[in-house]
Structure formats: C-alpha cells, structure tokens
Scaffold this active site. Structure first.
Site, mmCIF file in Angstrom:
data_model
loop_
_atom_site.group_PDB
_atom_site.id
_atom_site.type_symbol
_atom_site.label_atom_id
_atom_site.label_comp_id
_atom_site.label_asym_id
_atom_site.label_seq_id
_atom_site.Cartn_x
_atom_site.Cartn_y
_atom_site.Cartn_z
ATOM 1 N N CYS A 91 1.181 91.640 -52.293
ATOM 2 C CA CYS A 91 1.178 91.230 -53.674
ATOM 3 C C CYS A 91 0.311 89.789 -53.753
ATOM 4 O O CYS A 91 0.000 89.525 -54.946
ATOM 5 C CB CYS A 91 2.609 90.965 -54.105
ATOM 6 S SG CYS A 91 3.447 92.418 -54.370
ATOM 7 N N HIS A 359 2.313 93.669 -63.018
ATOM 8 C CA HIS A 359 2.084 92.953 -61.804
ATOM 9 C C HIS A 359 1.004 93.917 -61.158
ATOM 10 O O HIS A 359 1.347 94.986 -60.465
ATOM 11 C CB HIS A 359 3.224 93.058 -61.020
ATOM 12 C CG HIS A 359 2.908 92.472 -59.423
ATOM 13 N ND1 HIS A 359 1.962 91.913 -59.078
ATOM 14 C CD2 HIS A 359 3.894 92.816 -58.556
ATOM 15 C CE1 HIS A 359 2.015 91.529 -57.948
ATOM 16 N NE2 HIS A 359 3.118 91.981 -57.646
ATOM 17 N N CYS A 389 5.801 85.875 -53.571
ATOM 18 C CA CYS A 389 6.552 86.719 -52.476
ATOM 19 C C CYS A 389 5.576 87.605 -52.109
ATOM 20 O O CYS A 389 4.701 88.373 -53.106
ATOM 21 C CB CYS A 389 7.779 87.184 -52.957
ATOM 22 S SG CYS A 389 7.708 88.575 -54.337
#
Length: 403
Positions: A91, A359, A389
């Site tokens: 991510c 996202h 994160c």
C-alpha cells in the site's frame, strides 16, 4: 547532501474498481501515461531532463507486470532515454517511489525524477498474483498470517475502538471529501482521464457517497466476522499471537474500510539546479523519509513507529507538524494513530481519505502526498506528514515543508 524539492503533483480521479466503474476500460498503462504526459506538458520536460521514473504498483501480473514503469515511459511522450523501474511496497508503493527518488537525488544520482504509482483494481484484482505471503503454508503458519481485515479488527479490539468510533470517522471522511470536491480543493492536481479521441471518461472521484450516515453504516454486516469466527477461523490464529485478548471485536465493513478503485498519481521531484534550469519554482522541500517493519499478524500498526522514527530522524516533534495524511485503509488505523500521538482529528485527513474516495493500492501514497501539499498551500501552513500502513507488517512516512 542535496536538498530535494517537489515541483508538481498530479493524480487521476479514482474510478470504482468494478466492471461498471468508469475506468474499467482504461488499463494501468494508459492511466500511467496520462500522468506522465501531464507532468511533461505542465513542466515542459523535454529530452532527458528526467533521470528515471520510479513507479509503484502492487499486483504486478498480467497487464500490470513486466516493468510497467518502463512500458509507460515508452508509451508516453517522454524521451525513450529515460528508464523506468517498478516497485512494490504494497500500500505504500506510491510513497516509497517518492522516497526512493528523493534519496537518489540526495545521493547525487541525477537531479530530477518522476515518482508515483498506479493500480487498476477493476482489471487486475488484488491478490491475483498469488504471493507466498498469503498462500504458502510454510510461511503463513509460522508467522500467524491473517487477512488485513482481521488485523484491522484486532487493532480495534486491542486499542479499544468501537464500531461507532469507526463509523463516525467514516461518515466524517465522506463529508470532508464531498466538501473538498464542492470547493474545488483538488483542482490543481486532478487531471481528467480521456479516451483515444480526447473525450473525457472521468474527471471526478466517483466512489464518494456523500449521503452516508450512521444509520446506513449501522445496517452493514461486519465484513470479516465470518472468516474470523467461522471457517477458516482466522481469529484463533491471531489470538495465538495475542493470547491476552479474549475475543476479537469485528467492527469493520465496506463503509468504514478503504474502497477498491482504479487510479494513478505522479510527483515531479528535483534539486534546486533542476528547477533553475527549467524556470520552475519548488512548492515544498522533502524534509525526511523513512520505512519500518512491524509485527506481521497485527500488521497495520506501521504509521505509529514510522512517525516516531521520522520525527526522531528529522529532529522534529509531533507539534511541529501542521497537517497529517494517514491512509484510511481501515478506520482503526487512523483512530490508533490519533490516539498514539494525541492528535486532534481536525489536523488529520482534512479532505477525507480512502474510506470516502478509495485506495488504488500502488498510487495512494503519491496521491495523499499531493493532497497534503495542496492543503498546506490552501491553509497557508508549513509542515506536513504523510504515512501509510503496509501489508505484511511495514510502515512508511514522508515529511514535507512548504517553500
């Protein structure tokens, strides 16, 4: 070491990451070239002005595989003498691309990079690469691997966050994103996605649900309860690692977790000499970068140690930071971050986040850094911190200072 500056930041709108999403017909390659071409045109980047393109994308398989970064350079209007490298820090890939480019320039390896990332989640589904981290039993059993949603619920349980806490944050994210769009706060950075005929396909984040309220979220079923408490029983795996917890409270669902979307983002980074040569004014200085590893079962706690590290490395204190962008992978991540540093939510994700807008894995880090810069300028603030994160237990962060 050289000082490094951000000269420009652009992103596409986020399209729903489904077959009926507006960007489903657009490949990751096309999204990437949209960003590269816009940065070239906006900043008159001719010839070999750019040393390299560092491009994050997470699911590097199929049409997103084979060093997509280099393919995008060749498909774009950039000069073929510019190479390209694809990276994957899950991510945080888009932010890590920026951090890598920054440190290359600091070390003297060129004076200008384009960094960012892309993810077409509607066309290349998440986890379709079949990585060992999730499927190799010799790894998963020894490391108490659980899906991220279980980790997010474990965080909520460990740090005392209720479903109402998470839903309130989600409602606020939707409200803030809607206000930001209505007030054109993203207008400097958004570039529309167009088809081969030059017709606009998408110019607005389409995942936003401005009518979201507590009642609607309250009607949603907890998304990870069945796989946690039923088969395959991931709660038991997590509790073997955290025996001090009696039972995991499952609070996350589609409405308070990040949305699956398509999108791309890029940032033009250079030293002072690069800006002078092209007549470009820097918008911000990159003060510090960092990355950390964390315990892989709870997995998503990375923003806290990453922020502690980057503050220590830079000699700054949390009170020196005017605005924060903390990726809303799940509501509990932001709640944990604010609790750890005693930060008022008024300084965090002031234009909403991934719960509201989605996202796009490989792009999000670059997106939130660009949003942070735009908002520092809008509010006439000085210092900002972006952090995410990361799957399998990592975290990344970047501090920027307006100039």
């Amino acid at each position: 070491m050289k000082e490094v500056f951000i000269y420009d930041a652009v992103r596409t709108p986020r399209g729903k990451g489904r077959k009926d999403g507006s960007l489903h017909e657009v490949t990751a390659l096309a999204l990437s070239t949209t960003i590269l071409n816009n940065l070239r045109e906006r900043n008159d980047l001719d010839g070999n002005a750019v040393e390299d393109v560092i491009w994050g994308n997470v699911t590097q398989i199929g049409e997103q595989g084979a060093c997509l970064a280099r393919t995008a350079v060749l498909a774009s209007e950039l000069d073929e003498s510019i190479p390209g490298i694809s990276i994957n820090r899950f991510c945080a890939s888009g932010l890590e691309a920026v951090n890598l480019a920054t440190n290359q320039i600091r070390g003297g390896a060129g004076n200008c990079y384009i960094a960012g990332g892309v993810e077409s989640m509607s066309r290349v589904p998440m986890s379709s690469d079949g990585g060992a981290v999730a499927v190799d039993p010799s790894f998963t059993m020894n490391n108490y691997f659980v899906p991220q949603g279980i980790s997010a619920d474990l965080i909520a349980t460990k740090y005392g966050f209720s479903r109402d806490h998470a839903d309130e944050l989600a409602v606020e994210s939707q409200k803030r994103a809607n206000i930001a769009w209505n007030e054109s706060r993203f207008s400097r950075s958004i570039v529309p996605v167009k088809d081969v005929n030059g017709l606009t396909i998408l110019e607005h984040d389409e995942y936003i649900r401005p009518d979201t309220d507590m009642q609607k979220l309250g009607a949603l079923k907890a998304a990870f309860q069945d796989i946690g408490e039923g088969m395959p029983g991931f709660d038991k795996v997590a509790l073997m690692k955290y025996p001090e917890i009696d039972k995991i409270n499952h609070i996350h669902h589609a409405g308070n977790s990040s949305g699956i979307v398509d999108g791309a983002a890029g940032i033009l980074i250079g030293d002072q000499e690069f800006g002078k040569a092209l007549g470009l004014n820097p918008r911000a200085k990159i003060r510090a970068t960092c990355k950390v590893g964390t315990e892989p079962t709870i997995m998503l706690t990375g923003p806290v140690p990453a922020t502690n590290k980057i503050l220590s490395d830079s000699g700054l204190k949390v009170n020196d930071i005017d605005l924060f962008e903390v990726n809303e992978a799940f509501a509990s991540i932001v709640l944990m971050f604010e609790q750890a540093f005693k930060i008022n939510h008024d300084k965090v994700n002031v234009n909403g986040g991934s719960i509201a807008m989605g996202h796009p894995l490989g792009a999000t880090g670059a997106m939130i850094l660009g949003t942070l810069l735009d908002e520092l300028e809008r509010q006439d603030k000085t210092m900002g911190l972006a952090t995410l994160c990361v799957a399998s237990g990592m975290g990344a962060a970047t501090i920027i200072e307006r100039v």
